[in-house]
Design a protein around this motif. Sequence first.
Motif, PDB file in Angstrom:
ATOM      1  N   PRO A 259       0.825  -1.208   0.000  1.00  0.00           N
ATOM      2  CA  PRO A 259       0.000   0.000   0.000  1.00  0.00           C
ATOM      3  C   PRO A 259       0.861   1.260   0.000  1.00  0.00           C
ATOM      4  O   PRO A 259       2.022   1.222   0.416  1.00  0.00           O
ATOM      5  CB  PRO A 259      -0.785  -0.113   1.318  1.00  0.00           C
ATOM      6  CG  PRO A 259      -0.656  -1.517   1.750  1.00  0.00           C
ATOM      7  CD  PRO A 259       0.579  -2.065   1.146  1.00  0.00           C
ATOM      8  N   SER A 260       0.271   2.332  -0.446  1.00  0.00           N
ATOM      9  CA  SER A 260       0.995   3.605  -0.451  1.00  0.00           C
ATOM     10  C   SER A 260       0.185   4.620   0.327  1.00  0.00           C
ATOM     11  O   SER A 260      -0.939   4.900  -0.062  1.00  0.00           O
ATOM     12  CB  SER A 260       1.191   4.089  -1.875  1.00  0.00           C
ATOM     13  OG  SER A 260       1.782   5.370  -1.884  1.00  0.00           O
ATOM     14  N   PRO A 261       0.690   5.182   1.380  1.00  0.00           N
ATOM     15  CA  PRO A 261       1.985   4.876   1.982  1.00  0.00           C
ATOM     16  C   PRO A 261       1.939   3.566   2.752  1.00  0.00           C
ATOM     17  O   PRO A 261       0.866   3.154   3.167  1.00  0.00           O
ATOM     18  CB  PRO A 261       2.213   6.057   2.935  1.00  0.00           C
ATOM     19  CG  PRO A 261       0.840   6.492   3.317  1.00  0.00           C
ATOM     20  CD  PRO A 261      -0.020   6.233   2.111  1.00  0.00           C
ATOM     21  N   PRO A 262       3.097   2.943   2.947  1.00  0.00           N
ATOM     22  CA  PRO A 262       3.135   1.669   3.671  1.00  0.00           C
ATOM     23  C   PRO A 262       2.716   1.854   5.112  1.00  0.00           C
ATOM     24  O   PRO A 262       2.906   2.936   5.691  1.00  0.00           O
ATOM     25  CB  PRO A 262       4.597   1.247   3.549  1.00  0.00           C
ATOM     26  CG  PRO A 262       5.347   2.495   3.285  1.00  0.00           C
ATOM     27  CD  PRO A 262       4.432   3.380   2.525  1.00  0.00           C
ATOM     28  N   PRO A 263       2.162   0.831   5.732  1.00  0.00           N
ATOM     29  CA  PRO A 263       1.581   0.945   7.071  1.00  0.00           C
ATOM     30  C   PRO A 263       2.623   0.869   8.170  1.00  0.00           C
ATOM     31  O   PRO A 263       2.409   0.224   9.179  1.00  0.00           O
ATOM     32  CB  PRO A 263       0.640  -0.259   7.123  1.00  0.00           C
ATOM     33  CG  PRO A 263       1.340  -1.290   6.305  1.00  0.00           C
ATOM     34  CD  PRO A 263       2.049  -0.531   5.203  1.00  0.00           C
ATOM     35  N   GLY A 264       3.743   1.521   8.014  1.00  0.00           N
ATOM     36  CA  GLY A 264       4.817   1.400   8.996  1.00  0.00           C
ATOM     37  C   GLY A 264       4.850   2.573   9.945  1.00  0.00           C
ATOM     38  O   GLY A 264       4.007   3.472   9.904  1.00  0.00           O
ATOM     39  N   SER A 265       5.874   2.547  10.763  1.00  0.00           N
ATOM     40  CA  SER A 265       6.007   3.567  11.793  1.00  0.00           C
ATOM     41  C   SER A 265       6.218   4.945  11.166  1.00  0.00           C
ATOM     42  O   SER A 265       5.774   5.959  11.685  1.00  0.00           O
ATOM     43  CB  SER A 265       7.189   3.219  12.702  1.00  0.00           C
ATOM     44  OG  SER A 265       8.357   3.021  11.924  1.00  0.00           O
ATOM     45  N   ASP A 266       6.906   4.968  10.027  1.00  0.00           N
ATOM     46  CA  ASP A 266       7.135   6.240   9.346  1.00  0.00           C
ATOM     47  C   ASP A 266       6.073   6.502   8.285  1.00  0.00           C
ATOM     48  O   ASP A 266       6.263   7.364   7.423  1.00  0.00           O
ATOM     49  CB  ASP A 266       8.522   6.233   8.690  1.00  0.00           C
ATOM     50  CG  ASP A 266       9.622   6.329   9.732  1.00  0.00           C
ATOM     51  OD1 ASP A 266       9.455   7.100  10.682  1.00  0.00           O
ATOM     52  OD2 ASP A 266      10.636   5.637   9.585  1.00  0.00           O
ATOM     53  N   GLY A 267       4.991   5.747   8.355  1.00  0.00           N
ATOM     54  CA  GLY A 267       3.985   5.793   7.308  1.00  0.00           C
ATOM     55  C   GLY A 267       3.650   7.172   6.777  1.00  0.00           C
ATOM     56  O   GLY A 267       3.784   7.415   5.575  1.00  0.00           O
ATOM     57  N   PRO A 268       3.230   8.084   7.633  1.00  0.00           N
ATOM     58  CA  PRO A 268       2.792   9.378   7.101  1.00  0.00           C
ATOM     59  C   PRO A 268       3.893  10.122   6.343  1.00  0.00           C
ATOM     60  O   PRO A 268       3.590  10.901   5.442  1.00  0.00           O
ATOM     61  CB  PRO A 268       2.379  10.136   8.367  1.00  0.00           C
ATOM     62  CG  PRO A 268       2.085   9.077   9.375  1.00  0.00           C
ATOM     63  CD  PRO A 268       3.022   7.959   9.069  1.00  0.00           C
ATOM     64  N   ARG A 269       5.140   9.892   6.711  1.00  0.00           N
ATOM     65  CA  ARG A 269       6.214  10.615   6.049  1.00  0.00           C
ATOM     66  C   ARG A 269       6.888   9.780   4.959  1.00  0.00           C
ATOM     67  O   ARG A 269       7.857  10.224   4.342  1.00  0.00           O
ATOM     68  CB  ARG A 269       7.267  11.026   7.076  1.00  0.00           C
ATOM     69  CG  ARG A 269       6.698  11.885   8.221  1.00  0.00           C
ATOM     70  CD  ARG A 269       7.785  12.695   8.904  1.00  0.00           C
ATOM     71  NE  ARG A 269       8.921  11.856   9.276  1.00  0.00           N
ATOM     72  CZ  ARG A 269       8.960  11.121  10.397  1.00  0.00           C
ATOM     73  NH1 ARG A 269       7.941  11.118  11.222  1.00  0.00           N
ATOM     74  NH2 ARG A 269      10.022  10.406  10.679  1.00  0.00           N
ATOM     75  N   ALA A 270       6.381   8.577   4.722  1.00  0.00           N
ATOM     76  CA  ALA A 270       7.032   7.676   3.768  1.00  0.00           C
ATOM     77  C   ALA A 270       6.388   7.797   2.390  1.00  0.00           C
ATOM     78  O   ALA A 270       5.198   8.099   2.256  1.00  0.00           O
ATOM     79  CB  ALA A 270       6.940   6.238   4.249  1.00  0.00           C
ATOM     80  N   ARG A 271       7.197   7.557   1.372  1.00  0.00           N
ATOM     81  CA  ARG A 271       6.687   7.589   0.005  1.00  0.00           C
ATOM     82  C   ARG A 271       7.550   6.701  -0.879  1.00  0.00           C
ATOM     83  O   ARG A 271       8.766   6.640  -0.714  1.00  0.00           O
ATOM     84  CB  ARG A 271       6.715   9.029  -0.527  1.00  0.00           C
ATOM     85  CG  ARG A 271       6.166   9.107  -1.921  1.00  0.00           C
ATOM     86  CD  ARG A 271       6.054  10.504  -2.461  1.00  0.00           C
ATOM     87  NE  ARG A 271       6.004  10.412  -3.910  1.00  0.00           N
ATOM     88  CZ  ARG A 271       5.976  11.435  -4.740  1.00  0.00           C
ATOM     89  NH1 ARG A 271       5.982  12.657  -4.255  1.00  0.00           N
ATOM     90  NH2 ARG A 271       5.946  11.252  -6.041  1.00  0.00           N
ATOM     91  N   TRP A 272       6.876   6.031  -1.818  1.00  0.00           N
ATOM     92  CA  TRP A 272       7.608   5.263  -2.836  1.00  0.00           C
ATOM     93  C   TRP A 272       7.986   6.194  -3.977  1.00  0.00           C
ATOM     94  O   TRP A 272       7.130   6.856  -4.556  1.00  0.00           O
ATOM     95  CB  TRP A 272       6.730   4.131  -3.370  1.00  0.00           C
ATOM     96  CG  TRP A 272       6.419   3.063  -2.366  1.00  0.00           C
ATOM     97  CD1 TRP A 272       5.251   2.876  -1.703  1.00  0.00           C
ATOM     98  CD2 TRP A 272       7.299   2.037  -1.917  1.00  0.00           C
ATOM     99  NE1 TRP A 272       5.329   1.797  -0.866  1.00  0.00           N
ATOM    100  CE2 TRP A 272       6.586   1.253  -0.975  1.00  0.00           C
ATOM    101  CE3 TRP A 272       8.621   1.685  -2.203  1.00  0.00           C
ATOM    102  CZ2 TRP A 272       7.146   0.151  -0.332  1.00  0.00           C
ATOM    103  CZ3 TRP A 272       9.168   0.591  -1.560  1.00  0.00           C
ATOM    104  CH2 TRP A 272       8.438  -0.161  -0.638  1.00  0.00           C
TER     105      TRP A 272
END
Lengths: 221, 221
Positions: free
Chosen positions: B92-105
């Motif tokens: 998924p975008s963004p990935p459901p990780g700890s940095d999710g909100p700030r993460a991008r592919w």
Amino acid sequence: MDLVLLTLRGGRLCVLLIRRDGPPFDAPWALPGGFVDGDEDLDTSASRRLWAETGVTMAGHLEQLRTYGGPHRDPRMPWVSVAYLALLPNLPSPPPGSDGPRARWWPVADLGSADGPMLALDHPRIVADGVERARAKLEYTPLAAAFCEDQFTLADLRRVYEAAWGVALDPPNFRRKVLSTPGFVVPLGQRTSPRGGGRPAELYRRGSATALHPPLLRRSV
Amino acid sequence: MDLVLLTLRGGRLCVLLIRRDGPPFDAPWALPGGFVDGDEDLDTSASRRLWAETGVTMAGHLEQLRTYGGPHRDPRMPWVSVAYLALLPNLPSPPPGSDGPRARWWPVADLGSADGPMLALDHPRIVADGVERARAKLEYTPLAAAFCEDQFTLADLRRVYEAAWGVALDPPNFRRKVLSTPGFVVPLGQRTSPRGGGRPAELYRRGSATALHPPLLRRSV
DNA sequence: CCAAAAGTGTTGTCCATACACCCATGG
DNA sequence: CCATGGGTGTATGGACAACACTTTTGG
């Protein structure tokens, strides 16, 4: 930092090991290595240590192998160790380095056997990784020449493959393969003085290629 | 520790980047990463961080890439950093990780361009090394399947190669090549439900092979 | 002349490519 | 019936393995 120094001696692939006495070494033989200065690059540090062990500067090839670490390593050692792999032409035995008197070249084929050296810590795995990396890189890079002197014959180069892979290669086909790969070797227009019969061989030096297309595959499977 | 997470999104090879604000980052985008606990193995630590970023556990592939270090790195960062490379199926975008909100592919093809992200520290080189490692490993390992879901078609697998290498492959020949390599893929005897026309494709899962003999070479030269 | 090592020629086999063609599904 | 994508068949070319053969040296 640990160094896996490989060379060819008497048609056998050999690794440089240092005889250690006390802790933290739990076995008599270990890879050369040491600590990294805080003000130098990892590659620079490896290059400096290579020079300290062998006196080699420009010849051969040096690359990072892998980083090993974890609780399984000896607690008295640094928690992680960056291993480097060097491919070197034939050197004196023992090499003229700082550990010279305690250093010895061991055939890698003897490492697992009963009369082979006992390796400390996780060094058996590091050596195995280095040997496998070297064997694999012979396939798709021109690094076999790193095991040869500045000037070498195609038979010298072929013997590198034969020693590293433990196979016999057909000299005519090997010659064609190498010469048909642009930038693998550069002919020098000179010939060796034959040693005990046989036609003199042409001399070559390393070419500028960094990869072999297509690769020189060992047909194991 | 730095993580290079690669995946395929929309037929493009993408890398996960995290938006950073303050120091020690001198540019807005950086690789996910963090510090290594003293009581865990390097591989374990990388696996744990991968899970934290993506929620991925078993899927995909994770391996050590290289260790970067030296005075050129930011003095507020650890002096060395071990980088790991992960090949992942579409997430998924963004990935459901700890940095999710700030993460991008980000597509790796955009990294050098004007509208691409600015990467901090030596992360451009780390990403480049990871991408090149992935491209090379597609040649001689069956790791292309790590970019696919658990069940995939040969067209899915082919699109991995096409996206990573930027070439078009002939579907019939690709099919023959993959199926003739023992252990590359295992047929499941099922077919996809076609999406908008076209014959349903057979489904496969990863095989047990760890290397391809002979390799699937990109014919670049 | 003989042995030994370097180098050349030749042939068959395998594999990859290119591309024509058939199959199965949705619209 | 046509478009779309999956899958099969087949001819061609290139690379490599095998091995016979020639060349050049020392003894």
